[in-house]
Design a protein around this motif. Structure first.
Motif, short mmCIF file in Angstrom:
data_model
loop_
_atom_site.label_atom_id
_atom_site.label_comp_id
_atom_site.label_asym_id
_atom_site.label_seq_id
_atom_site.Cartn_x
_atom_site.Cartn_y
_atom_site.Cartn_z
N PHE A 66 -6.58 5.08 -8.74
CA PHE A 66 -5.24 5.54 -8.42
C PHE A 66 -4.33 4.37 -8.09
O PHE A 66 -4.74 3.41 -7.43
CB PHE A 66 -5.26 6.48 -7.20
N SER A 67 -3.09 4.48 -8.52
CA SER A 67 -2.03 3.58 -8.06
C SER A 67 -1.01 4.47 -7.35
O SER A 67 -0.30 5.25 -7.98
CB SER A 67 -1.37 2.85 -9.24
N LEU A 68 -1.00 4.35 -6.02
CA LEU A 68 -0.16 5.22 -5.19
C LEU A 68 1.07 4.42 -4.75
O LEU A 68 0.95 3.30 -4.26
CB LEU A 68 -0.96 5.68 -3.97
N ASP A 69 2.26 4.98 -4.98
CA ASP A 69 3.48 4.25 -4.60
C ASP A 69 4.49 5.18 -3.96
O ASP A 69 4.40 6.39 -4.06
CB ASP A 69 4.09 3.53 -5.82
N GLY A 70 5.44 4.57 -3.26
CA GLY A 70 6.49 5.33 -2.61
C GLY A 70 7.44 4.41 -1.88
O GLY A 70 7.27 3.18 -1.90
N ARG A 71 8.43 5.01 -1.24
CA ARG A 71 9.42 4.20 -0.53
C ARG A 71 9.55 4.74 0.89
O ARG A 71 9.96 5.89 1.10
CB ARG A 71 10.78 4.25 -1.24
N ALA A 72 9.18 3.90 1.86
CA ALA A 72 9.30 4.29 3.27
C ALA A 72 10.74 4.11 3.71
O ALA A 72 11.42 3.16 3.31
CB ALA A 72 8.39 3.42 4.12
N ASP A 73 11.22 5.03 4.56
CA ASP A 73 12.60 4.95 5.04
C ASP A 73 12.82 3.69 5.88
O ASP A 73 13.88 3.08 5.83
CB ASP A 73 12.97 6.20 5.85
N GLY A 74 11.79 3.32 6.69
CA GLY A 74 11.99 2.12 7.50
C GLY A 74 10.70 1.60 8.12
O GLY A 74 9.76 2.36 8.38
N ILE A 75 10.65 0.28 8.33
CA ILE A 75 9.53 -0.36 9.03
C ILE A 75 10.13 -1.13 10.22
O ILE A 75 11.09 -1.89 10.06
CB ILE A 75 8.75 -1.30 8.10
N ILE A 76 9.54 -0.89 11.42
CA ILE A 76 10.07 -1.49 12.65
C ILE A 76 9.04 -2.48 13.19
O ILE A 76 7.86 -2.15 13.38
CB ILE A 76 10.34 -0.39 13.70
#
Length: 779
Positions: A66-76
């Protein structure tokens, strides 16, 4: 081992979805309300907050890579991950376990961050923004990398069975594609060249605009090379977009023809929700519809059954499985499309900003090929799709139906909309006008509409028994559409305010959809836009989102020129102010055409009123001729009955009076003796109207060709389409009469196809009779 690419959102939704379909819970589009709110919260979070971070991991689970991808709203601070969700649900109802899918998505992002940054644990923060009250509520969990790993692997393991099945199917499909030969014994004239051009376009991930006249076999010429390219990994899916049911049927037939030659390929035809709904009154709510109630609890079993058994998933097939498993047939067709190789559907599933196929296009471009048929129809459809209207009468209907004591909050929001409309109406009255055009976006009005949607979203699920619910729901959806269009508003738009018969319309009118269409076409890797009539091709390339370097091809008609006798009666003027005086000349010319040989004819007119006037006089002067006419509102059964009368071997002449640009002027296929002649009265210009004048003014300013773009070229395309009804096959023969003096003007002759260069000008009824009789005698 084949790599399976999947987004976090799709993985979570597919594995964990459950429960019912409920139209009242339909979220307003994230692009509409979500993006701005996300940006606001991200900005307020401070310098330690890194917004919109793309994450991905590779993971082998149960033998699937699997190649799992996405976009997180933010990293703190590089160790906390934030997921922002907008909601209209009251704050007191939002608990930590409000939406398990939201946590599932966040855990996936958390694990991807832990893997990327080698973290032992990650703080997960779920941020809810209540859009009505503008309040924020946050929940936090700390999870170890091992805990998140177990969770993600469990999700992937549940999806692996589907991924393996898809990989096995793809191997089988590709093997049959490699062995597939062209399904007919030979290519028609131009067909091989078109197929090669389409294959090259798909392979090089480009766009092609193409005029392919009737007879070339454009459906097979586009689908066959698209399928061959798919078998070589040059594209993942084919989308066949068209405006008409009959064209969708032709695409289905072409796929079946390839299956008879050994092709294994899954295709699905998506039918409009209103047409395929099993209920008399469509209401997509679990309390009202058994097919919506518990839909997601039964879906995967139905999908597995369908995919094991079916390849050609047409409307009857979808309906059969939907009844078997008690599922909404429309939603089932969308869900099974994820596992299909070819998707046959209407234009709006790509181009419409509200009803597009979010399953495929919401997360950005894919390796898709778009085959857009009868693309000349897309010009008006696109303007319509990217325009939106709200009416005062609907606002007032909602206002009158709401109880003042019980519905104070929503009533206030409706009153705010009405107040803005009153102010706009006063402006019209002060100007002494019935139509007013505003160039800029109407900010105060749009704000009132937005506030109503927030309140209505909260009100609707809480008032299911209210008598006003249907009206509020209608205004809610109309308002969502209006706001979605407002996001596109720029110099290519105007707002047209119209006062008519006591009502007020506020319409965001799209003058030029080219940019918006081009953005949609970028959601695929390649596109072929084609039609039997696409001239001048530069016009269609310009208005349908092509670029200066976009490839263009025009093919000659494959039929023998001598089979169609084309006459131009330029001694008659059908201009609006001349119609009364030329009425008898038109009737006599039409009779002369139909007198040459017993058979079936179609006469086309620019409006129903003009059609009726000619029809009445024709009946009066020539009562022995059998006539039929198109009515203003004909359902499918009436249309079928009308066409059913046009049979080969009719013992007496039959003449059908039809409207140019209507249902009988394109898309119908009356082969051989079913139609032996046609007359087109006028050059197809729409009556001068305010909207077309706005389009004319826009193109005058931008490229200096306003009249051409707004009136002449669209009108002439209707003429070309109507003439195309006559010669449908190699052995067909027929006569065509163009009645109007402007057909001899250079600006119209320039739009004639090359195979019309034998057109003969006639100057009298006697000449028409002589030419027609001579043609049939020589035949």
């Amino acid at each position: 081992m084949k790599k399976v690419q999947i987004s976090v959102r799709r993985l979570v939704e597919f594995v964990q979805r459950s429960g019912s379909i409920d139209s009242r819970m339909t979220s307003s589009d994230r692009a509409l309300e979500g993006t701005k709110i996300h940006q606001l919260l991200q900005k307020e979070a401070g310098e330690e907050y890194v917004a919109e971070v793309r994450l991905n991991i590779d993971r082998v689970v149960d033998g699937v890579a699997f190649s799992l991808d996405g976009r997180a709203d933010g990293i703190i601070n590089e160790q906390m991950i934030d997921e922002i969700k907008t909601t209209e649900t009251p704050m007191e109802e939002i608990t930590e376990d409000f939406r398990p899918l939201h946590w599932a998505q966040l855990i996936c992002y958390g694990f991807m961050l832990a893997e990327k940054s080698d973290l032992a644990e990650v703080t997960l923060q779920l941020t809810y923004y209540q859009v009505t009250d503008k309040e924020v509520k946050q929940f936090q969990r700390v999870m170890s990398r091992e805990e998140m790993s177990t969770f993600v692997d469990d999700l992937l393991s549940k999806y692996a069975i589907w991924a393996k099945a898809a990989a096995a199917w793809e191997m089988k499909r590709n093997k049959t594609i490699q062995e597939l030969t062209f399904p007919y014994d030979s290519y028609r004239n131009g067909q091989r060249e078109l197929a090669i051009a389409v294959y090259r376009t798909v392979s090089s991930e480009e766009s092609l605009f193409c005029e392919a006249p009737t007879g070339i076999g454009k459906t097979m010429s586009t689908l066959f090379p698209g399928v061959k390219a798919m078998g070589e990994g040059k594209t993942d899916k084919l989308f066949y977009f068209t405006a008409k049911t009959i064209t969708r049927q032709v695409a289905e037939d072409a796929l079946d023809e390839m299956r008879r030659k050994g092709l294994a390929a899954r295709s699905v035809t998506i039918t409009a929700k209103d047409k395929i709904c099993f209920l008399d009154e469509r209401k997509c709510e679990p309390d009202h519809c058994q097919f919506a109630r518990g839909y997601y609890d039964r879906l995967n079993e139905a999908l597995f059954d369908m995919l094991q058994s079916e390849e050609a998933i047409t409307r009857p097939v979808v309906e059969g499985y939907a009844r078997k498993y008690t599922l909404c047939p429309f939603e089932l067709s969308l869900d099974v499309a994820l596992f299909c190789d070819v998707i046959v559907c209407d234009y709006n599933y790509l181009f419409d900003p509200v009803v597009y196929l979010k399953r495929f296009f919401a997360e950005g471009p894919g390796k898709y090929t778009f085959l857009v048929d009868e693309v000349h129809n897309l010009v008006d459809r696109a303007r319509s799709m990217y325009s939106a209207t709200l009416r005062k009468s609907l606002v007032m209907q909602v206002k009158r139906g709401l109880d003042k004591k019980l519905n104070k909050r929503i009533l206030n929001s409706v009153n705010a909309m009405n107040k803005e409309m009153i102010a706009v109406n006063k402006k019209l009255t002060d100007l002494g006008e019935t139509i007013y055009v505003e160039k800029e976006k109407m900010a105060d009005w749009n704000d009132a509409v937005l506030k109503f949607t927030f309140v209505a979203k909260e009100w609707l699920p809480q008032n299911t028994q209210s008598e006003s619910q249907a009206d509020v729901l209608e205004l809610y959806f109309e308002s969502l559409r209006y706001l979605a269009i407002a996001e596109f508003y720029d110099e290519r738009y105007v707002t047209q305010i119209t006062s008519c018969r006591g009502d007020l319309d506020i319409k965001q009118l799209c003058l030029d959809p080219a940019f918006l269409l081009s953005e949609k076409l970028k959601l695929g890797s390649s596109s072929v836009l084609f039609s039997a009539t696409l001239r001048p091709i530069d016009y269609y390339t310009n208005v349908l989102g092509g670029e200066k370097d976009t490839s263009r091809m025009m093919f000659a008609s494959p039929f023998k020129q001598k089979n169609m006798h084309l006459l131009v009666a330029d001694y008659i003027s059908t201009k609006y102010q001349m119609r009364e005086t030329s009425l008898e000349a038109v009737v006599d010319a039409l009779y002369a055409l139909a007198s040459g040989k017993t058979g079936n004819y179609l006469f086309f007119f620019p409006s129903f009123l003009y059609l009726q006037n000619v029809y009445d006089l024709f009946n009066e002067k020539y009562p022995d001729v059998r006539v039929r006419k198109q009515e203003t509102a004909m359902d499918e059964e009436q249309r079928e009955h009308f066409l059913g009368e046009f049979q080969a071997g009719n013992e007496e002449t039959l003449v059908g009076f039809c409207v140019l640009g209507g249902v009988f002027s394109e898309g119908i296929d009356l082969r051989g003796e079913r139609l032996i002649g046609a007359a087109i009265v006028g050059v197809g210009l729409a009556q001068l109207n305010h909207e077309s004048d706005l389009i004319k003014d826009y193109y005058n300013k931008t490229i200096g060709r306003g009249f051409d773009y707004a009136y002449q070229i669209p009108g002439m395309n209707k003429v070309l389409q109507a003439v195309g009804r006559v010669i449908r096959g190699e052995s067909d023969r027929g006569v065509v009469l163009l009645i109007e003096e402007r057909f001899s003007a250079d600006r119209y002759r320039a739009l004639f196809p090359a195979h019309w260069n034998h057109a003969k000008t006639v100057k009298s009824t006697q000449e028409i009779s002589r030419e027609v009789n001579g043609f049939w005698q020589n035949s």
